[in-house]
Design an enzyme around this catalytic site. Structure first.
Site: not given
Length: 367
Positions: A212-214
């Protein structure tokens, strides 16, 4: 034959600058004077773009007319945008995107929180890549990305004992907020993180990887990178933390994200949960208040509580506080490295490295 008046008009006609020409003070006053709400959003797409400089110039003219402010990168490989737009122009902006086949049906991720002050100007740049990753894209299949998971699917997969949750953001982002039990690589840049991931996940090629990331863009490249290196079950959170926050709110799902979401604009963070999981870098008190050092020659991003902000006057060290009280001309000399006085305050001392601030941490940490 043209008359003198026509010649004078041509002489005085100037090409309109396709970039911002105003200082921060003027831009701030303009924003404060606005009497309408703004919507902060982000989007990206990996898609081959032709005549990138020409496209950039057209987008600047069209988006400036719509009142768009923000930071947008365009490259041969696609577009990456974080911006704010007058809410009454949002539909017109969507129509503008849909008018180009490359940007049609773009997924727009609306900010979780919005103070309508996320950006001051429109900054639209041509780059070699829309995210600096340091990779040779010809060396692997960048389109062979991981499986996209909804918030509900991501939560469910986290319960699998064979799953490994990986944060694909920088350490200063994950420090204030991350998913439960996530691996948090202590990297300063995405370029560093991609190399760290291979070492960190060595021997885990058969595990279910949950990335996951932003907003999702870094997971696109990171998931393809891991699959290229033999990882068989690579998954990524669709739309990133931003979309996750909206989905759990809409569906009444349990949030497995702790703390706040770091964002790359004037807000610096969005509240996902009320828990504060980070500490002040100077005294160790609970705090998630990100600021830039008040010393213009440093400007390092760090976490500082209100008490330390008052004590250090917004600076990261006593040295920076000392520099802050020097005459402006002396500060400029120090920044340029021309001053022979106070040699302790060299550029390397004024701008401490992240590794020095985190020297007591291990290379990799798990939440």
């Amino acid at each position: 034959m043209a008359n003198r008046g026509d010649l004078q008009k041509k002489t005085h006609t100037k090409k309109r600058p396709l970039h911002n020409i105003y200082g921060k003070e003027i831009l701030s006053k303009r924003l404060e004077a606005e009497n309408f709400p703004r919507t902060t959003l982000s989007f990206y797409r990996y898609v081959i773009l032709e005549n990138v400089q020409e496209l950039r110039n057209r987008l600047y003219v069209e988006w400036e007319a719509l009142g768009v402010l923000g930071r947008i990168y365009v490259a041969r490989e696609g577009i990456n945008a974080q911006l704010s737009i007058p809410s009454h122009n949002l539909n017109s902006f969507k129509e503008n995107l849909n008018s180009r086949i490359q940007f049609k049906d773009m997924l727009l991720k609306i900010a979780v929180e919005d103070d309508h002050r996320s950006f001051l100007k429109l900054d639209l740049k041509v780059r070699n890549k829309i995210v600096a990753d340091g990779l040779n894209d010809d060396a692997f299949d960048v389109t062979n990305v991981g499986k996209h998971l909804s918030a509900e699917e991501f939560n469910r997969c986290m319960e699998d004992k064979n799953s490994i949750v990986v944060d694909v953001r920088n350490h200063y982002e994950s420090e204030i907020g991350h998913f439960e039990n996530a691996i948090l690589p202590q990297s300063d840049t995405f370029r560093e993180e991609l190399q760290i991931l291979l070492e960190l996940l060595n021997g885990k090629e058969d595990h279910k990887i949950l990335m996951y990331c932003t907003g999702g863009i870094r997971c696109e490249k990171a998931s393809a990178w891991l699959k290229h290196h033999g990882f068989k079950d690579v998954n990524q959170l669709h739309g990133g933390i931003i979309s996750y926050a909206h989905e759990i709110s809409q569906k009444g799902l349990e949030s497995k994200f702790r703390g706040k979401n770091f964002v790359f604009d004037g807000r610096l963070q969005e509240t996902i949960g009320n828990e504060i999981i980070s500490v002040c870098h100077q005294c160790g008190k609970k705090s998630d208040r990100h600021i830039n050092c008040s010393n213009p020659g440093c400007h390092i991003l760090f976490i500082q509580c209100d008490d330390c902000s008052e004590k250090f006057e917004g600076c990261c060290t006593e040295e920076c506080k000392t520099v802050l009280h020097l005459p402006k001309e002396k500060q400029k000399e120090i920044r340029k490295g021309k001053s022979n006085e106070n040699r302790f305050f060299t550029k390397s001392k004024i701008r401490p490295k992240i590794s020095e601030l985190y020297r007591n941490r291990k290379p990799f940490e798990t939440a």
